[in-house]
Design a protein around this motif. Structure first.
Motif, PDB file in Angstrom:
ATOM      1  N   ASP A 134      60.273   5.204  33.700  1.00  0.00           N
ATOM      2  CA  ASP A 134      59.539   4.261  34.606  1.00  0.00           C
ATOM      3  C   ASP A 134      59.765   2.700  34.237  1.00  0.00           C
ATOM      4  OD1 ASP A 134      58.042   4.532  32.774  1.00  0.00           O
ATOM      5  OD2 ASP A 134      55.945   5.071  33.956  1.00  0.00           O
ATOM      6  N   GLY A 199      63.107  -0.356  35.007  1.00  0.00           N
ATOM      7  CA  GLY A 199      62.448   0.851  35.569  1.00  0.00           C
ATOM      8  C   GLY A 199      63.509   1.979  36.163  1.00  0.00           C
ATOM      9  N   GLU A 200      63.267   2.496  37.152  1.00  0.00           N
ATOM     10  CA  GLU A 200      64.233   3.789  37.580  1.00  0.00           C
ATOM     11  C   GLU A 200      65.502   3.202  38.205  1.00  0.00           C
ATOM     12  OE1 GLU A 200      61.919   6.784  39.624  1.00  0.00           O
ATOM     13  OE2 GLU A 200      60.736   6.934  38.148  1.00  0.00           O
TER      14      GLU A 200
END
Length: 256
Positions: A134, A199-200
């Motif tokens: 994340d 992040g993802e």
């Protein structure tokens, strides 16, 4: 000691006859940009890596250590005709301190880069490798490495260069990139495309890189290496602060 290291660099072919010779051409792109923000050619020959960044008038020469001994860098300024040496053990000390510092921070991203944890997936049929969290994620397209020795050479250089780059640019701990290198080595693959996400994995990557890997050196490549070795012997040796060339600004490794 430094003179001895210079001789070892220039004569290492005799001792490292089993080393792999290959090249990697790299272009790095910022999000949404069609022109690269960085270009380099890295040549691996006789157990030594030569990284050429013509735009910066910089050549970085890395010779990996043997056994428990760390590797060593020589940086060449081809415009100013100067060189400086950086021992791998000193780089490692700075990286350890940086990692410990990150682990104590309140910011979750800093703690992550100090000790990254990814969810890993790999598609052997396409060579796509994903390392997801994340905080930061990588998507890589890979291909099998030519041989085990080439993987050793590449892993050693990538790890060392990631740490050197952090040192020179006063950047964040190189933990995420080091983890990528570890996974690549475990799966015996090399990247041909890399995408970095904040992040993802979703939407546009923050950075992307293309790598053209060739498992042989051309005559032109050999000529570049010969020139770099000649410059290594001829250029004036200066300390790290002088090489940086900015009054009051020294490399992090010069701080005690």
């Amino acid at each position: 000691m430094r003179t001895l290291f210079t001789l070892l660099l220039m004569l290492s072919a005799a001792a490292l006859s089993s080393a792999a010779d290959f090249r990697i051409e790299t272009r790095v792109y910022a999000a949404g940009e069609s022109e690269p923000v960085s270009q380099s050619v890295t040549l691996f020959a006789d157990g030594i890596a030569y990284d050429f960044r013509d735009r910066d008038h910089r050549v970085t020469i890395f010779r990996r250590g043997m056994g428990s001994k760390p590797g060593r860098f020589v940086l060449l300024d081809t415009n100013g005709e100067r060189r400086t040496e950086i021992g791998g053990e000193r780089v490692a000390v700075v990286m350890t301190k940086l990692q410990r510092w990150a682990a104590l921070q309140d910011d979750s991203f800093l703690r992550f880069v100090g000790d990254p944890k990814f969810e890993e997936s790999f598609d052997a049929s396409t060579g796509e490798l994903r390392l997801v969290s994340d905080q930061l994620s990588y998507r890589l397209v890979t291909m099998p490495v030519a041989n085990e020795e080439a993987m050793k050479e590449l892993r050693s250089f990538l790890d060392a260069f990631s740490q050197l780059h952090t040192l020179l640019e006063a950047g964040l701990p190189p933990g995420p990139r080091m983890e990528v290198n570890r996974v690549l080595a475990r799966r015996s693959v090399v990247p041909v495309e890399v995408e970095l996400y904040s992040g993802e994995i979703d939407g546009e990557p923050s950075l992307r890189a293309d790598h053209l890997v060739t498992w042989i050196l051309s005559q032109q490549d050999r000529a570049k290496i010969d020139l770099a070795n000649a410059q290594l012997a001829e250029f004036e040796e200066v300390d790290n602060a002088q090489f940086r060339g900015k009054p009051g600004h020294v490399l992090a490794l010069d701080h005690k």
